[in-house]
Write a protein that holds these residues in place. Structure first.
Motif, PDB file in Angstrom:
ATOM      1  N   THR A  15      11.340   7.096   6.563  1.00  0.00           N
ATOM      2  CA  THR A  15      10.295   6.133   6.897  1.00  0.00           C
ATOM      3  C   THR A  15       8.910   6.569   6.437  1.00  0.00           C
ATOM      4  O   THR A  15       8.034   5.723   6.236  1.00  0.00           O
ATOM      5  CB  THR A  15      10.275   5.839   8.406  1.00  0.00           C
ATOM      6  OG1 THR A  15      10.120   7.071   9.117  1.00  0.00           O
ATOM      7  CG2 THR A  15      11.564   5.158   8.843  1.00  0.00           C
ATOM      8  N   SER A  19       5.044   3.622   3.324  1.00  0.00           N
ATOM      9  CA  SER A  19       3.675   3.262   2.926  1.00  0.00           C
ATOM     10  C   SER A  19       3.496   3.343   1.414  1.00  0.00           C
ATOM     11  O   SER A  19       2.809   2.509   0.823  1.00  0.00           O
ATOM     12  CB  SER A  19       2.647   4.129   3.647  1.00  0.00           C
ATOM     13  OG  SER A  19       2.824   5.486   3.321  1.00  0.00           O
ATOM     14  N   ILE A  22       4.985   0.278  -0.091  1.00  0.00           N
ATOM     15  CA  ILE A  22       4.115  -0.880   0.128  1.00  0.00           C
ATOM     16  C   ILE A  22       2.969  -0.871  -0.882  1.00  0.00           C
ATOM     17  O   ILE A  22       2.621  -1.905  -1.452  1.00  0.00           O
ATOM     18  CB  ILE A  22       3.589  -0.910   1.575  1.00  0.00           C
ATOM     19  CG1 ILE A  22       4.742  -1.214   2.537  1.00  0.00           C
ATOM     20  CG2 ILE A  22       2.459  -1.919   1.736  1.00  0.00           C
ATOM     21  CD1 ILE A  22       4.395  -1.053   3.994  1.00  0.00           C
ATOM     22  N   GLU A  23       2.379   0.301  -1.103  1.00  0.00           N
ATOM     23  CA  GLU A  23       1.269   0.413  -2.064  1.00  0.00           C
ATOM     24  C   GLU A  23       1.689  -0.028  -3.457  1.00  0.00           C
ATOM     25  O   GLU A  23       0.891  -0.619  -4.184  1.00  0.00           O
ATOM     26  CB  GLU A  23       0.747   1.851  -2.109  1.00  0.00           C
ATOM     27  CG  GLU A  23      -0.045   2.252  -0.898  1.00  0.00           C
ATOM     28  CD  GLU A  23      -1.390   1.547  -0.798  1.00  0.00           C
ATOM     29  OE1 GLU A  23      -2.044   1.296  -1.822  1.00  0.00           O
ATOM     30  OE2 GLU A  23      -1.774   1.225   0.337  1.00  0.00           O
ATOM     31  N   SER A  32      -0.778  -3.391   2.124  1.00  0.00           N
ATOM     32  CA  SER A  32      -0.987  -2.351   3.125  1.00  0.00           C
ATOM     33  C   SER A  32      -1.989  -2.851   4.159  1.00  0.00           C
ATOM     34  O   SER A  32      -2.768  -3.779   3.899  1.00  0.00           O
ATOM     35  CB  SER A  32      -1.516  -1.069   2.479  1.00  0.00           C
ATOM     36  OG  SER A  32      -2.841  -1.270   2.016  1.00  0.00           O
ATOM     37  N   GLU A  34      -4.555  -1.280   5.017  1.00  0.00           N
ATOM     38  CA  GLU A  34      -5.877  -0.974   4.462  1.00  0.00           C
ATOM     39  C   GLU A  34      -6.350  -2.058   3.510  1.00  0.00           C
ATOM     40  O   GLU A  34      -7.530  -2.422   3.509  1.00  0.00           O
ATOM     41  CB  GLU A  34      -5.864   0.402   3.786  1.00  0.00           C
ATOM     42  CG  GLU A  34      -5.758   1.557   4.739  1.00  0.00           C
ATOM     43  CD  GLU A  34      -4.374   1.766   5.318  1.00  0.00           C
ATOM     44  OE1 GLU A  34      -4.280   2.304   6.430  1.00  0.00           O
ATOM     45  OE2 GLU A  34      -3.372   1.370   4.675  1.00  0.00           O
ATOM     46  N   THR A  55      -7.459   1.071  11.028  1.00  0.00           N
ATOM     47  CA  THR A  55      -6.735   1.623   9.882  1.00  0.00           C
ATOM     48  C   THR A  55      -5.840   2.791  10.287  1.00  0.00           C
ATOM     49  O   THR A  55      -6.120   3.506  11.242  1.00  0.00           O
ATOM     50  CB  THR A  55      -7.712   2.067   8.776  1.00  0.00           C
ATOM     51  OG1 THR A  55      -6.945   2.433   7.632  1.00  0.00           O
ATOM     52  CG2 THR A  55      -8.561   3.248   9.205  1.00  0.00           C
ATOM     53  N   ARG A  56      -4.786   2.966   9.535  1.00  0.00           N
ATOM     54  CA  ARG A  56      -3.916   4.118   9.728  1.00  0.00           C
ATOM     55  C   ARG A  56      -4.367   5.290   8.860  1.00  0.00           C
ATOM     56  O   ARG A  56      -3.957   6.414   9.078  1.00  0.00           O
ATOM     57  CB  ARG A  56      -2.473   3.740   9.375  1.00  0.00           C
ATOM     58  CG  ARG A  56      -1.904   2.706  10.333  1.00  0.00           C
ATOM     59  CD  ARG A  56      -0.524   2.329   9.946  1.00  0.00           C
ATOM     60  NE  ARG A  56       0.312   3.524   9.940  1.00  0.00           N
ATOM     61  CZ  ARG A  56       1.600   3.525  10.124  1.00  0.00           C
ATOM     62  NH1 ARG A  56       2.226   2.406  10.311  1.00  0.00           N
ATOM     63  NH2 ARG A  56       2.291   4.646  10.095  1.00  0.00           N
ATOM     64  N   ASN A  57      -5.185   4.990   7.833  1.00  0.00           N
ATOM     65  CA  ASN A  57      -5.612   6.029   6.897  1.00  0.00           C
ATOM     66  C   ASN A  57      -7.040   5.731   6.444  1.00  0.00           C
ATOM     67  O   ASN A  57      -7.258   4.880   5.582  1.00  0.00           O
ATOM     68  CB  ASN A  57      -4.662   6.075   5.703  1.00  0.00           C
ATOM     69  CG  ASN A  57      -4.944   7.222   4.783  1.00  0.00           C
ATOM     70  OD1 ASN A  57      -6.092   7.522   4.469  1.00  0.00           O
ATOM     71  ND2 ASN A  57      -3.894   7.871   4.330  1.00  0.00           N
ATOM     72  N   THR A  60      -7.828   6.069   2.602  1.00  0.00           N
ATOM     73  CA  THR A  60      -7.331   4.953   1.799  1.00  0.00           C
ATOM     74  C   THR A  60      -8.216   3.733   1.963  1.00  0.00           C
ATOM     75  O   THR A  60      -8.532   3.040   0.996  1.00  0.00           O
ATOM     76  CB  THR A  60      -5.877   4.615   2.187  1.00  0.00           C
ATOM     77  OG1 THR A  60      -5.064   5.770   1.960  1.00  0.00           O
ATOM     78  CG2 THR A  60      -5.331   3.453   1.381  1.00  0.00           C
TER      79      THR A  60
END
Length: 72
Positions: A15, A19, A22-23, A32, A34, A55-57, A60
């Motif tokens: 998993t 990401s 997805i990018e 994403s 982002e 955001t998760r990042n 990014t």
């Protein structure tokens, strides 16, 4: 959006690689968080504070908003 590639990553326990898929899956309609947050911010729908809180990042998101140099 689910693709056979994403399903395979989930089924095999990889998993952490979703990401990245997805990018690179923009042609398949993948986006994403982002990318979506950057679009919402540019459109005036959310504030910068909201975007960065969701955001998760953050690095990014900075690249999406301000380009590569901003994330350094």
């Amino acid at each position: 959006m689910n693709t056979s590639g994403v399903a395979n990553l989930i089924a095999t326990g990889r998993t952490a690689q979703i990401s990245g898929m997805i990018e690179t899956g923009g042609a398949l309609g993948m986006r994403s968080i982002e990318e979506s947050l950057a679009d919402l911010l540019r459109g005036g729908c959310i504030t910068e504070q909201t975007a960065f809180s969701l955001t998760r990042n953050q690095e990014t998101l900075k690249r999406r908003l301000f380009g590569e140099a901003a994330a350094i």
